[in-house]
Design a protein around this motif. Structure first.
Motif: not given
Length: 234
Positions: A112, A115, A134, A136-138, A143, A146-147, A214, A223
């Motif tokens: 990752g 990420n 990290v 955030c997932p979009t 998605d 994120r990890d 994660e 974020s």
């Protein structure tokens, strides 16, 4: 203890030995004032006087050389060892690695890498010195998280960080960071955007091989920021 260490121990007696040598040489000079006609109670031959005198002188020179060698030994090349009581020739042990902290950002991610970053979002520049960020997932549908995974290799006993969530457009959405230690169940920490207090993360990582971080968010533009993420070494 090595030969040089023994010499160093002997050097403590140098003043006394030198004084004895000086006394002996002085006495011999007095006795041998007449080299060719010495007093009959000292020795029968002038050669004996010369040999004894030369031997005493050789002892004095030898002691001087020994002292010079000791002073020029390891640790004295720059004017002494600065009060170090370690004997010359004794190898200094390597500093123990026990108990020091390592910033998680100093370890290369195992998985990752793309990420995680140490660059703060616009608007937070310069606020934190050692962050891990990290995004955030979009897309919650495809998605969701994120990890990033770090290899700890059972070298550490504790992990500490402070969780902060950031969104350029302030709201009250949640940012969640879940820590997975090897195959154990995850431990979740949540931060609501705009809340006044950051969230402390303090986890025992004794005998843990992999730490997986994660991130999941309610708002994809937010974020998760880990402030000063530290691993405490064994």
């Amino acid at each position: 203890m090595g030969k040089r260490a023994n010499i160093a121990q002997m050097s403590r007696w140098w003043p006394a030995l030198a004084a004895v040598a000086v006394v002996v040489v002085t006495a011999l000079i007095g006795l041998l004032g007449n080299w060719w006609k010495p007093p009959p109670w000292v020795a029968r031959s002038p050669r004996t006087h010369r040999v004894v005198f030369a031997a005493a002188l050789a002892v004095l020179v030898g002691l001087t050389l020994v002292q010079v060698l000791v002073l020029q030994g390891p640790g004295n090349a720059n004017g002494g060892n600065g009060g170090n009581t370690q004997s010359p020739g004794t190898r200094t042990a390597a500093p123990s690695q026990s108990g020091y902290d390592v910033f998680l950002g100093d370890l290369p991610p195992k998985l990752g890498t793309s990420n995680v970053t140490q660059v703060l979002p616009h608007g937070l520049e310069g606020r934190y010195s050692r962050p891990l960020v990290v995004a955030c997932p979009t897309d919650p549908a495809t998605d969701r998280v994120r990890d990033v995974t770090y290899s700890l290799a059972k070298r550490y006993i504790g992990f500490h960080a402070t969780l902060h969530g950031f969104n350029p457009t302030p709201d009250e959405s949640l940012v969640q960071v879940t820590l997975f230690l090897d195959k154990q169940d995850g431990r979740a920490f949540r931060f609501a955007i705009g809340q006044p207090q950051d969230v402390d993360i303090d986890v025992d990582v004794t005998d843990v091989d992999d730490l997986r971080i994660e991130v999941g968010c309610q708002n994809p533009s937010a974020s998760a920021i880990l402030i000063d993420p530290e691993l405490h070494h064994r």
